[in-house]
Design a protein around this motif. Structure first.
Motif, short mmCIF file in Angstrom:
data_model
loop_
_atom_site.label_atom_id
_atom_site.label_comp_id
_atom_site.label_asym_id
_atom_site.label_seq_id
_atom_site.Cartn_x
_atom_site.Cartn_y
_atom_site.Cartn_z
N LEU A 158 -12.57 -27.45 -6.38
CA LEU A 158 -11.73 -28.08 -5.37
C LEU A 158 -12.16 -27.64 -3.97
CD1 LEU A 158 -8.17 -27.72 -6.99
CD2 LEU A 158 -9.79 -29.61 -7.20
N LYS A 159 -12.19 -28.60 -3.04
CA LYS A 159 -12.57 -28.31 -1.66
C LYS A 159 -11.35 -28.52 -0.77
CE LYS A 159 -17.36 -29.73 -2.43
NZ LYS A 159 -18.45 -30.68 -2.06
N LEU A 160 -10.55 -27.46 -0.65
CA LEU A 160 -9.30 -27.51 0.12
C LEU A 160 -9.56 -27.06 1.56
CD1 LEU A 160 -6.20 -27.88 0.18
CD2 LEU A 160 -6.00 -25.51 -0.58
N ASN A 161 -9.21 -27.92 2.52
CA ASN A 161 -9.31 -27.58 3.94
C ASN A 161 -7.95 -27.10 4.41
OD1 ASN A 161 -9.42 -27.56 6.77
ND2 ASN A 161 -10.95 -29.22 6.82
N SER A 162 -7.75 -25.77 4.43
CA SER A 162 -6.44 -25.20 4.76
C SER A 162 -6.03 -25.46 6.20
CB SER A 162 -6.45 -23.69 4.48
OG SER A 162 -6.69 -23.45 3.11
N GLU A 163 -7.00 -25.55 7.11
CA GLU A 163 -6.69 -25.77 8.52
C GLU A 163 -6.10 -27.16 8.74
OE1 GLU A 163 -10.01 -24.99 11.03
OE2 GLU A 163 -10.12 -22.87 10.50
N LYS A 164 -6.67 -28.16 8.10
CA LYS A 164 -6.21 -29.54 8.27
C LYS A 164 -5.21 -29.96 7.19
CE LYS A 164 -10.28 -31.38 10.63
NZ LYS A 164 -11.33 -32.43 10.60
N ASN A 165 -4.95 -29.08 6.20
CA ASN A 165 -4.10 -29.43 5.06
C ASN A 165 -4.57 -30.72 4.41
OD1 ASN A 165 -2.26 -27.22 5.08
ND2 ASN A 165 -1.25 -28.12 6.87
N GLN A 166 -5.86 -30.73 4.09
CA GLN A 166 -6.46 -31.88 3.43
C GLN A 166 -7.35 -31.39 2.28
OE1 GLN A 166 -8.63 -33.99 6.49
NE2 GLN A 166 -6.80 -35.10 7.19
N ILE A 167 -7.64 -32.30 1.37
CA ILE A 167 -8.54 -31.97 0.27
C ILE A 167 -9.40 -33.18 -0.08
CG2 ILE A 167 -6.90 -32.59 -1.57
CD1 ILE A 167 -8.06 -30.16 -3.13
N ALA A 168 -10.66 -32.92 -0.39
CA ALA A 168 -11.53 -33.95 -0.94
C ALA A 168 -11.32 -33.95 -2.45
CB ALA A 168 -12.99 -33.64 -0.61
N MET A 169 -11.07 -35.12 -3.01
CA MET A 169 -10.69 -35.19 -4.42
C MET A 169 -11.19 -36.48 -5.06
SD MET A 169 -8.79 -33.61 -6.82
CE MET A 169 -7.43 -32.69 -6.08
N HIS A 170 -11.58 -36.35 -6.31
CA HIS A 170 -11.91 -37.50 -7.15
C HIS A 170 -11.09 -37.33 -8.42
CE1 HIS A 170 -15.19 -39.76 -9.72
NE2 HIS A 170 -13.98 -40.29 -9.84
N PHE A 171 -10.09 -38.22 -8.61
CA PHE A 171 -9.31 -38.14 -9.84
C PHE A 171 -9.31 -39.49 -10.55
CE2 PHE A 171 -5.94 -39.40 -6.82
CZ PHE A 171 -5.20 -40.33 -7.55
N LYS A 172 -8.96 -39.43 -11.84
CA LYS A 172 -8.97 -40.63 -12.67
C LYS A 172 -7.62 -40.86 -13.33
CE LYS A 172 -13.90 -40.51 -13.93
NZ LYS A 172 -14.85 -40.57 -15.07
N ILE A 173 -7.25 -42.13 -13.41
CA ILE A 173 -6.13 -42.57 -14.25
C ILE A 173 -6.75 -43.55 -15.23
CG2 ILE A 173 -3.88 -43.68 -14.35
CD1 ILE A 173 -3.49 -43.00 -11.40
N GLY A 174 -6.91 -43.14 -16.48
CA GLY A 174 -7.66 -43.97 -17.41
C GLY A 174 -9.07 -44.14 -16.90
N LYS A 175 -9.50 -45.39 -16.72
CA LYS A 175 -10.84 -45.67 -16.19
C LYS A 175 -10.81 -46.05 -14.71
CE LYS A 175 -12.72 -47.12 -20.67
NZ LYS A 175 -13.36 -48.21 -21.44
#
Length: 312
Positions: free
Chosen positions: A103-120
């Motif tokens: 996980l790449k959490l940016n604590s200063e900006k309170n943001q995160i780069a994320m790739h998640f899946k729901i089914g396909k």
């Protein structure tokens, strides 16, 4: 007289500037950011998961998700009252402790780069908002419902959404034949559906965050719709950490959506909301909110992009 006239004109200009400034302030504050989701694929017939409370079997609706690179199922609450998809900081930090460098959490900006899946269905963004909220993930209990965030209407804007409460499953698809669909408003990513109780026209916010309630409205309308002297159910609610008092009474009404009539068996009002929330609700023309409970024996199809829906 000229002085009084000048003073009146200056006062009027100041008032107009104040009102104009207030308008732009509220427009900026409550207009959601640009939809930053990149979405590909589809999710079809995915089982729903429900959170139950002592008196309510459908307190919250959860979607199962998987974070790319982590072979474990987590959950996100579906909240059609939220215009953006967000994650919870406390939950993410515990995942990060176990799965380092995932996980790449940016604590200063309170943001995160994320790739998640729901089914396909793939959902990707480099700037998901992170809220200082949530609980640590329980990795020991295989049956734990680890809720790590909220799915908002930004995802619904990208796909046609089918919430099949009859079969207890949902789908996000690209297209569907829209026969006998009805218009609705999708303002600032809020789903505003027209309904009718008796001869009264209502504009209602579909807010699945209030999942376990049929119709939430003002105290005045609540008094009008409820059965006289019916038993009152009182609960404490939670809105992002704020405690609310929730009052529900039995009703015996019909609520109409398009050509379909549903049974309205209870009505609710809430105390503890801020004056700002009341003001915004009044300005929007809304007469109330509807949750998932009203649709439990039905299928709700939402095409937010084209502002069309169907209830079966």
């Amino acid at each position: 007289m000229k002085i009084f006239k000048k003073v009146a004109i200056v006062s009027l200009v100041i008032i107009l500037l104040f009102l104009l400034g207030g308008y732009f302030y509220f427009q900026k504050k409550f207009t959601p950011s640009e939809n930053y989701l990149t979405v590909s694929g589809t999710a079809e017939n995915i089982p729903m998961k429900w959170i139950s409370s002592n008196e309510n079997a459908n307190s919250a609706l959860l979607f199962p998700i998987k974070i790319n690179g982590i072979n474990q199922t987590f959950y996100m609450q579906f909240d059609s009252g939220s215009p953006i998809t967000v994650f919870y900081k406390n939950s993410l930090e515990s995942i990060s402790e176990k799965y380092r460098n995932q996980l790449k959490l940016n604590s200063e900006k309170n943001q995160i780069a994320m790739h998640f899946k729901i089914g396909k269905l793939n959902v990707i963004s480099s700037s998901f908002e992170v809220l200082n909220y949530g609980n640590k993930v329980d990795f020991e209990d295989l049956n734990a419902q680890n809720i790590i965030g909220t799915v908002g209407t930004d995802l619904l804007e990208k796909r046609i959404t089918i919430l099949d409460f009859k079969q207890n499953q949902f789908s996000f698809i690209n297209q569907i034949k829209e026969n006998n669909f009805t218009d609705f408003e999708f303002k600032k990513r809020k789903i505003l559906i027209s309904a009718k109780v008796e001869k009264e026209n209502l504009k209602l916010l579909y807010d699945s965050g209030t999942s376990g309630y049929e119709l939430i409205t003002t105290k005045e309308v609540w008094k009008k719709y409820k059965i006289e002297n019916s038993k009152l159910k009182t609960e404490k609610g939670n809105s992002w950490g704020n405690t609310l008092s929730v009052f529900t009474a039995s009703a015996k009404k019909q609520i109409q959506f398009g050509n379909l009539n549903l049974k309205l068996s209870e009505v609710t009002y809430i105390e503890g909301t801020s004056e700002l929330q009341k003001f915004l609700m009044k300005r929007s023309g809304m007469q109330g909110m509807i949750g998932n409970k009203l649709f439990l024996n039905h299928k709700l199809i939402l095409d937010c992009k084209n502002e069309k829906f169907k209830l079966e």
